[in-house]
Design an enzyme around this catalytic site. Structure first.
Site, PDB file in Angstrom:
ATOM      1  N   ARG A 125       0.888  -1.186  -0.143  1.00 62.65           N
ATOM      2  CA  ARG A 125      -0.103  -0.163   0.074  1.00 62.65           C
ATOM      3  C   ARG A 125       0.894   1.170  -0.014  1.00 62.65           C
ATOM      4  O   ARG A 125       2.017   1.209   0.576  1.00 62.65           O
ATOM      5  CB  ARG A 125      -0.849   0.163   1.180  1.00 62.65           C
ATOM      6  CG  ARG A 125      -1.782  -1.075   1.253  1.00 62.65           C
ATOM      7  CD  ARG A 125      -3.068  -0.704   0.544  1.00 62.65           C
ATOM      8  NE  ARG A 125      -4.357  -1.611   0.448  1.00 62.65           N
ATOM      9  CZ  ARG A 125      -4.416  -2.610  -0.587  1.00 62.65           C
ATOM     10  NH1 ARG A 125      -3.664  -2.783  -1.323  1.00 62.65           N
ATOM     11  NH2 ARG A 125      -5.453  -3.246  -0.089  1.00 62.65           N
ATOM     12  N   GLU A 131      -3.849   7.796  -4.082  1.00 63.43           N
ATOM     13  CA  GLU A 131      -4.473   7.270  -5.362  1.00 63.43           C
ATOM     14  C   GLU A 131      -5.543   8.099  -5.641  1.00 63.43           C
ATOM     15  O   GLU A 131      -6.470   8.327  -4.953  1.00 63.43           O
ATOM     16  CB  GLU A 131      -4.521   5.852  -5.403  1.00 63.43           C
ATOM     17  CG  GLU A 131      -2.997   5.012  -5.337  1.00 63.43           C
ATOM     18  CD  GLU A 131      -3.421   3.565  -4.853  1.00 63.43           C
ATOM     19  OE1 GLU A 131      -4.335   2.992  -5.174  1.00 63.43           O
ATOM     20  OE2 GLU A 131      -2.320   3.038  -4.681  1.00 63.43           O
ATOM     21  N   HIS A 177      -2.113   0.739  -9.588  1.00 64.52           N
ATOM     22  CA  HIS A 177      -2.594  -0.298  -8.577  1.00 64.52           C
ATOM     23  C   HIS A 177      -3.464  -1.377  -9.329  1.00 64.52           C
ATOM     24  O   HIS A 177      -4.538  -1.265  -9.468  1.00 64.52           O
ATOM     25  CB  HIS A 177      -3.574   0.541  -7.757  1.00 64.52           C
ATOM     26  CG  HIS A 177      -3.595  -0.076  -6.517  1.00 64.52           C
ATOM     27  ND1 HIS A 177      -4.064   0.142  -5.254  1.00 64.52           N
ATOM     28  CD2 HIS A 177      -3.766  -1.726  -6.229  1.00 64.52           C
ATOM     29  CE1 HIS A 177      -4.244  -0.585  -4.409  1.00 64.52           C
ATOM     30  NE2 HIS A 177      -4.298  -1.721  -5.014  1.00 64.52           N
TER      31      HIS A 177
HETATM   32  P1  NAP Z   1      -0.610 -11.208   4.813  1.00 68.47           P
HETATM   33  O1  NAP Z   1      -0.265 -12.845   4.437  1.00 68.47           O
HETATM   34  O2  NAP Z   1      -1.486 -11.097   5.861  1.00 68.47           O
HETATM   35  O3  NAP Z   1       0.798 -10.683   4.978  1.00 68.47           O
HETATM   36  C1  NAP Z   1       1.159  -9.417   5.569  1.00 68.47           C
HETATM   37  C2  NAP Z   1       2.629  -9.501   6.125  1.00 68.47           C
HETATM   38  O4  NAP Z   1       2.727  -8.137   6.664  1.00 68.47           O
HETATM   39  C3  NAP Z   1       2.819 -10.503   7.183  1.00 68.47           C
HETATM   40  O5  NAP Z   1       4.071 -10.989   6.828  1.00 68.47           O
HETATM   41  C4  NAP Z   1       2.929  -9.700   8.538  1.00 68.47           C
HETATM   42  O6  NAP Z   1       4.015 -10.415   9.258  1.00 68.47           O
HETATM   43  C5  NAP Z   1       3.371  -8.580   7.991  1.00 68.47           C
HETATM   44  N1  NAP Z   1       3.245  -7.390   8.996  1.00 68.47           N
HETATM   45  C6  NAP Z   1       2.137  -6.957   9.386  1.00 68.47           C
HETATM   46  N2  NAP Z   1       2.280  -5.993  10.530  1.00 68.47           N
HETATM   47  C7  NAP Z   1       3.591  -5.799  10.743  1.00 68.47           C
HETATM   48  C8  NAP Z   1       4.383  -4.927  11.337  1.00 68.47           C
HETATM   49  N3  NAP Z   1       3.711  -4.095  12.137  1.00 68.47           N
HETATM   50  N4  NAP Z   1       5.806  -4.909  11.148  1.00 68.47           N
HETATM   51  C9  NAP Z   1       6.242  -5.641   9.856  1.00 68.47           C
HETATM   52  N5  NAP Z   1       5.663  -6.437   9.289  1.00 68.47           N
HETATM   53  C10 NAP Z   1       4.196  -6.765   9.578  1.00 68.47           C
HETATM   54  O7  NAP Z   1      -1.047 -10.569   3.520  1.00 68.47           O
HETATM   55  P2  NAP Z   1      -1.033 -10.608   1.998  1.00 68.47           P
HETATM   56  O8  NAP Z   1      -2.134 -11.562   1.369  1.00 68.47           O
HETATM   57  O9  NAP Z   1       0.452 -11.303   1.683  1.00 68.47           O
HETATM   58  O10 NAP Z   1      -1.126  -8.994   1.558  1.00 68.47           O
HETATM   59  C11 NAP Z   1      -0.201  -8.205   2.152  1.00 68.47           C
HETATM   60  C12 NAP Z   1      -0.710  -6.939   1.611  1.00 68.47           C
HETATM   61  O11 NAP Z   1      -0.486  -6.683   0.206  1.00 68.47           O
HETATM   62  C13 NAP Z   1      -2.207  -6.794   1.817  1.00 68.47           C
HETATM   63  O12 NAP Z   1      -2.543  -6.300   3.084  1.00 68.47           O
HETATM   64  C14 NAP Z   1      -2.372  -5.449   0.798  1.00 68.47           C
HETATM   65  O13 NAP Z   1      -2.337  -4.366   1.452  1.00 68.47           O
HETATM   66  C15 NAP Z   1      -1.443  -5.522  -0.270  1.00 68.47           C
HETATM   67  N6  NAP Z   1      -1.834  -6.036  -1.573  1.00 68.47           N
HETATM   68  C16 NAP Z   1      -1.793  -5.602  -2.526  1.00 68.47           C
HETATM   69  C17 NAP Z   1      -2.310  -5.496  -3.838  1.00 68.47           C
HETATM   70  C18 NAP Z   1      -1.959  -4.577  -5.182  1.00 68.47           C
HETATM   71  O14 NAP Z   1      -2.770  -4.721  -5.893  1.00 68.47           O
HETATM   72  N7  NAP Z   1      -0.945  -3.929  -5.155  1.00 68.47           N
HETATM   73  C19 NAP Z   1      -3.170  -6.605  -3.941  1.00 68.47           C
HETATM   74  C20 NAP Z   1      -3.337  -7.464  -2.835  1.00 68.47           C
HETATM   75  C21 NAP Z   1      -2.617  -7.077  -1.723  1.00 68.47           C
HETATM   76  P3  NAP Z   1       3.923 -10.563  10.940  1.00 68.47           P
HETATM   77  O15 NAP Z   1       2.336 -10.957  11.211  1.00 68.47           O
HETATM   78  O16 NAP Z   1       4.807 -11.611  11.129  1.00 68.47           O
HETATM   79  O17 NAP Z   1       4.477  -9.164  11.580  1.00 68.47           O
END
Ligand code: NAP
Length: 307
Positions: free
Chosen positions: A226, A255, A273
């Site tokens: 994000r 955005e 995006h």
């Molecule tokens: P996920 O499996 O929940 O992964 C999120 C990661 O963030 C985990 O590794 C978590 O690790 C880490 N995290 C959370 N809080 C943190 C903190 N305070 N410090 C350090 N690391 C932290 O989610 P996902 O499915 O991989 O998706 C991740 C993100 O990608 C989504 O939330 C979304 O915003 C973004 N996304 C973007 C697009 C796009 O179109 N560009 C599409 C889909 C998703 P820990 O819990 O171990 O800290």
């Protein structure tokens, strides 16, 4: 279920709209002028417009928010918990597309694929060869947020012979990737930093000036998480001043506004995006949004519950 009122917050997918229309009474927030307070039991939002506290407060009969995204940063989760409103998202089904695009952004930034294309279409090739670019294979990769998408980026980068390290709150026991307990140390020890964390109060601007400086003049930042995970002012000034080597960005803080100076730079690749925006995945995400709503209103367990 035809009488159940479902509100979409913004246009997101024509297919999703059609599927909702076939099953429920569909309201479109962007078209509606009447009060929907008595009608809406479900909200379908996305990464642009979710369910903030104002919207939730205006819908006293709201039972579920089914978001067409994996990210939850546009939903007031605390309020949903307080009100007993269920929340679902679309994890896993979009992981491949987003991680594919992350690798694509790294390649496009380092190998200057967009500039090469412009060079050919402008007819400049006739006047000489394109400049040398930078190799991707074998680089050291840092992943900020080794979740579903971060892990899929790591797996892809491994196939390019890259070494992988990461930072997240918890060290994973199931991987040999090197763990750093903070983002600055991760950035200081990698050449390409992929940002794939979820956006929360704690991760806002987690990529701050210190992290950007640690990545350094040869370093490249790829953000597919994000926009607000990165201090955008700090990023722009580092790119303009040569303190950061380059950036591949799918997401921005405000955005669809992109900071003007980025538009002039040659060491960036900018995308609108589009991480999940393939025909295949948008349909799968839409089916999951609808299936979660059906489960809820049929009294069955939710498929991908958040709350
Ligand atoms: P996920 O499996 O929940 O992964 C999120 C990661 O963030 C985990 O590794 C978590 O690790 C880490 N995290 C959370 N809080 C943190 C903190 N305070 N410090 C350090 N690391 C932290 O989610 P996902 O499915 O991989 O998706 C991740 C993100 O990608 C989504 O939330 C979304 O915003 C973004 N996304 C973007 C697009 C796009 O179109 N560009 C599409 C889909 C998703 P820990 O819990 O171990 O800290």
């Amino acid at each position: 279920m035809e009488n159940v009122g479902v509100m979409m917050t913004t246009p997101m997918s024509a297919y999703l709209e059609q599927q909702l229309q076939q099953r429920f009474t569909l309201f479109k927030l962007w078209e509606s002028s009447q009060s929907l307070a008595d009608s809406v039991k479900a909200v379908v939002g996305d990464a642009k417009i979710g369910a903030d506290s104002k919207l939730i407060d205006s819908l006293p009969r709201l039972e579920i928010v089914s978001t067409y995204s994996v990210g939850l940063d546009k939903i007031d989760l605390e309020k949903c918990r307080e009100r007993g409103i269920r929340v679902t998202n679309t994890p896993d089904v979009l992981t491949e597309d987003v991680s594919d695009l992350a690798i694509g952004l790294a390649l496009a930034t380092l190998r200057k694929i967009c500039a090469c294309h412009a060079f050919v279409t402008a007819g400049s090739w006739k006047n000489g060869d394109f400049q040398l670019t930078t190799k991707f294979s074998g680089k050291s990769i840092g992943i900020l947020g080794l979740g579903r998408i971060g892990s899929a980026i790591a797996k892809r980068a491994e196939a390019f012979g890259c070494t992988i390290s990461y930072h997240s709150r918890t060290k994973r026991q199931t991987t040999n990737y090197r763990y750093y307990s903070n983002a600055v140390d991760l950035a200081a020890n990698c050449q390409i930093l992929f940002v794939a964390s979820s956006l929360t109060n704690e991760t806002q601007h987690i990529v701050n000036r210190e992290v950007i400086n640690a990545l350094g003049p040869q370093g490249v930042l790829v953000n597919i998480g994000r926009g607000a995970l990165v201090d955008e002012h700090g990023l722009v000034s580092a790119l303009c001043e040569g303190r950061l080597g380059g950036a591949g960005l799918d997401v921005f803080e405000n955005e669809p506004d992109v900071p003007e100076p980025l538009l002039e730079l040659e060491n960036v690749v900018l995308l609108p995006h589009v991480g999940t925006d393939t025909v295949e995945t948008s349909m799968t995400m839409a089916d999951l949004v609808v299936a979660n709503l059906e489960c809820h209103f049929l009294g069955k367990p939710l498929l991908t519950p958040v709350i």
